[in-house]
Scaffold this motif. Structure first.
Motif, PDB file in Angstrom:
ATOM      1  N   ARG A  95      17.375  21.108  26.327  1.00  0.00           N
ATOM      2  CA  ARG A  95      17.826  21.172  24.928  1.00  0.00           C
ATOM      3  C   ARG A  95      16.632  21.479  24.025  1.00  0.00           C
ATOM      4  NH1 ARG A  95      20.756  15.433  24.422  1.00  0.00           N
ATOM      5  NH2 ARG A  95      18.684  14.889  25.262  1.00  0.00           N
ATOM      6  N   VAL A  96      16.909  22.099  22.885  1.00  0.00           N
ATOM      7  CA  VAL A  96      15.870  22.499  21.929  1.00  0.00           C
ATOM      8  C   VAL A  96      15.868  21.520  20.758  1.00  0.00           C
ATOM      9  CG1 VAL A  96      15.135  24.302  20.320  1.00  0.00           C
ATOM     10  CG2 VAL A  96      16.007  24.922  22.570  1.00  0.00           C
ATOM     11  N   LEU A  97      14.678  21.165  20.296  1.00  0.00           N
ATOM     12  CA  LEU A  97      14.565  20.262  19.153  1.00  0.00           C
ATOM     13  C   LEU A  97      14.804  21.027  17.859  1.00  0.00           C
ATOM     14  CD1 LEU A  97      13.807  17.279  18.449  1.00  0.00           C
ATOM     15  CD2 LEU A  97      11.541  18.175  17.835  1.00  0.00           C
ATOM     16  N   LEU A  98      15.743  20.543  17.050  1.00  0.00           N
ATOM     17  CA  LEU A  98      15.994  21.104  15.726  1.00  0.00           C
ATOM     18  C   LEU A  98      15.778  20.024  14.678  1.00  0.00           C
ATOM     19  CD1 LEU A  98      19.220  23.266  16.256  1.00  0.00           C
ATOM     20  CD2 LEU A  98      16.832  24.024  16.236  1.00  0.00           C
ATOM     21  N   HIS A 144      16.992  16.422  16.122  1.00  0.00           N
ATOM     22  CA  HIS A 144      18.122  16.394  17.048  1.00  0.00           C
ATOM     23  C   HIS A 144      17.833  17.318  18.234  1.00  0.00           C
ATOM     24  CE1 HIS A 144      20.449  14.576  13.722  1.00  0.00           C
ATOM     25  NE2 HIS A 144      19.847  15.482  12.965  1.00  0.00           N
ATOM     26  N   TRP A 145      18.147  16.829  19.439  1.00  0.00           N
ATOM     27  CA  TRP A 145      18.120  17.684  20.622  1.00  0.00           C
ATOM     28  C   TRP A 145      19.446  18.438  20.686  1.00  0.00           C
ATOM     29  CZ3 TRP A 145      13.641  18.581  22.556  1.00  0.00           C
ATOM     30  CH2 TRP A 145      12.657  17.593  22.627  1.00  0.00           C
ATOM     31  N   CYS A 146      19.391  19.758  20.783  1.00  0.00           N
ATOM     32  CA  CYS A 146      20.604  20.576  20.691  1.00  0.00           C
ATOM     33  C   CYS A 146      20.692  21.576  21.834  1.00  0.00           C
ATOM     34  CB  CYS A 146      20.639  21.342  19.376  1.00  0.00           C
ATOM     35  SG  CYS A 146      20.711  20.297  17.908  1.00  0.00           S
ATOM     36  N   ASP A 147      21.884  21.672  22.424  1.00  0.00           N
ATOM     37  CA  ASP A 147      22.156  22.813  23.279  1.00  0.00           C
ATOM     38  C   ASP A 147      22.635  23.960  22.384  1.00  0.00           C
ATOM     39  OD1 ASP A 147      24.773  22.175  22.596  1.00  0.00           O
ATOM     40  OD2 ASP A 147      25.253  21.320  24.547  1.00  0.00           O
ATOM     41  N   LEU A 148      22.969  25.100  22.985  1.00  0.00           N
ATOM     42  CA  LEU A 148      23.321  26.264  22.184  1.00  0.00           C
ATOM     43  C   LEU A 148      24.587  26.015  21.367  1.00  0.00           C
ATOM     44  CD1 LEU A 148      22.534  29.078  21.376  1.00  0.00           C
ATOM     45  CD2 LEU A 148      23.710  29.969  23.398  1.00  0.00           C
ATOM     46  N   GLU A 149      25.541  25.280  21.925  1.00  0.00           N
ATOM     47  CA  GLU A 149      26.767  24.996  21.187  1.00  0.00           C
ATOM     48  C   GLU A 149      26.488  24.169  19.944  1.00  0.00           C
ATOM     49  OE1 GLU A 149      31.173  22.925  21.867  1.00  0.00           O
ATOM     50  OE2 GLU A 149      29.758  23.120  23.542  1.00  0.00           O
ATOM     51  N   HIS A 206      25.184  23.822  13.737  1.00  0.00           N
ATOM     52  CA  HIS A 206      24.339  23.221  12.704  1.00  0.00           C
ATOM     53  C   HIS A 206      23.176  24.098  12.231  1.00  0.00           C
ATOM     54  CE1 HIS A 206      26.236  19.264  13.090  1.00  0.00           C
ATOM     55  NE2 HIS A 206      26.148  19.385  14.410  1.00  0.00           N
ATOM     56  N   ALA A 207      22.690  25.006  13.048  1.00  0.00           N
ATOM     57  CA  ALA A 207      21.432  25.695  12.742  1.00  0.00           C
ATOM     58  C   ALA A 207      21.634  26.884  11.816  1.00  0.00           C
ATOM     59  CB  ALA A 207      20.757  26.150  14.034  1.00  0.00           C
ATOM     60  N   THR A 208      20.527  27.391  11.266  1.00  0.00           N
ATOM     61  CA  THR A 208      20.565  28.606  10.462  1.00  0.00           C
ATOM     62  C   THR A 208      21.023  29.774  11.338  1.00  0.00           C
ATOM     63  OG1 THR A 208      18.287  29.263  10.977  1.00  0.00           O
ATOM     64  CG2 THR A 208      18.608  27.785   9.097  1.00  0.00           C
TER      65      THR A 208
END
Length: 307
Positions: A179-182, A269-274, A279-281
């Motif tokens: 997961r990617v940190l956002l 937040h740790w986020c997967d692509l979904e 939520h992301a820009t």
């Protein structure tokens, strides 16, 4: 040209300034000369003559603090003639009036007057806004600036007027679940990758390490450059060049110990692509989708984002 309030006082005594080939004698530069038409404690007016024919005006207005404004009007006689007249007026302000700074304002879309000011040695200092009217460029010259026609003077004037592109550095920081940190930001509703705007004179890599230390309280090891993403203008933001670096992986629990700069970071937040899509820009989602699809080119351009 219209005078504006001065920006701060000058200091010290009167000194002679150097402005290239302009001579002090009779306010003359070859066939061009300035002839006084009016003078008082509040205003110094000159007629601009070319071969003894009046072609325009130059005016100096002191502000009582060893500096003042300069205005000019040379009609259709072009930037070169105007710049020569301005250099004479500036020379007079420095050598005869004891000023240490001369400034002016020029409408942002008046390319002729902006070029005249630049050729005369007036450096771009900023932009002043006006309600219901064009913004104006603030230009100024100090008595101890290098001569306008010297190499040092030319480079200084050119550098002050060149565009300054906004540079942003962000990092791809992943956990053990890929997961990617956002970051949830206080100043916009969309989440974004950690990072921020790079300061003047700072490299993108150094700036990214600094931003994460300031905003998340962590120290990261800078990895390889993933891509350089050009961001088109969006909402109130100007366009920017975005450097995206690989920051490797950390344990997901590390976020619990992060010291967030609450004025800018509301949460992480740790986020997967979904989750990123939710939520992301738009630019961040597009980047993550392209990254998942395969290797990114060294340079790419983000698509226009909806308002």
């Amino acid at each position: 040209m219209t005078p504006i309030p001065s920006h701060g006082p000058g200091g010290g005594g009167s000194r002679r300034g150097s402005l290239g080939d302009v001579t002090d004698e009779a306010l003359r530069d070859g066939e061009l000369s300035l002839e006084p038409t009016s003078g008082s404690a509040e205003f110094h007016g000159f007629a601009v003559l070319i071969d003894e024919e009046r072609v325009g005006t130059v005016a100096l207005r002191p502000d009582g603090r060893r500096e003042g404004s300069i205005r000019w009007n040379l009609g259709d006689h072009g930037s070169f003639a105007a710049s020569r007249a301005l250099r004479l007026g500036i020379q007079h302000a420095f050598t005869e009036l004891g000023w240490e700074r001369v400034w002016a304002q020029v409408d942002v879309d008046d390319t002729t007057d902006l070029r005249s000011a630049s050729l005369a040695g007036l450096r771009r200092e900023g932009v002043t806004r006006r309600s219901g009217a064009p913004d104006r460029v603030l230009v100024g010259r100090l008595i101890d600036d290098p001569p306008a026609l010297s190499r040092e003077g030319f480079v200084s004037i050119l550098n002050a007027g060149l565009p300054r592109k906004r540079v942003i550095a962000q990092g791809l920081l992943r956990d053990e679940h890929d997961r990617v940190l956002l970051c949830e930001l206080t100043y916009k509703r969309e989440w974004d990758l950690p990072g921020g705007v790079i300061e003047v004179g700072e490299s993108p890599g150094t700036g990214l390490v600094r931003e994460l230390h300031e905003e998340l309280g962590i120290t990261v090891d800078l990895g390889a450059l993933v891509t350089m993403n050009w961001l088109p203008p969006w909402r109130e933001w100007d366009d920017a060049c975005l450097f995206v670096f690989d920051l490797g992986r950390i344990d997901a629990a590390t976020v619990e110990d992060m010291e967030l700069q609450r004025t800018e970071i509301a949460g992480v937040h740790w986020c997967d692509l979904e989750a990123a899509r939710a939520h992301a820009t738009g630019a961040t989602v597009e980047l993550l989708e392209a990254l998942e699809a395969g290797e990114l080119p060294a340079y790419r351009e983000a698509p226009l984002q909806p308002e």
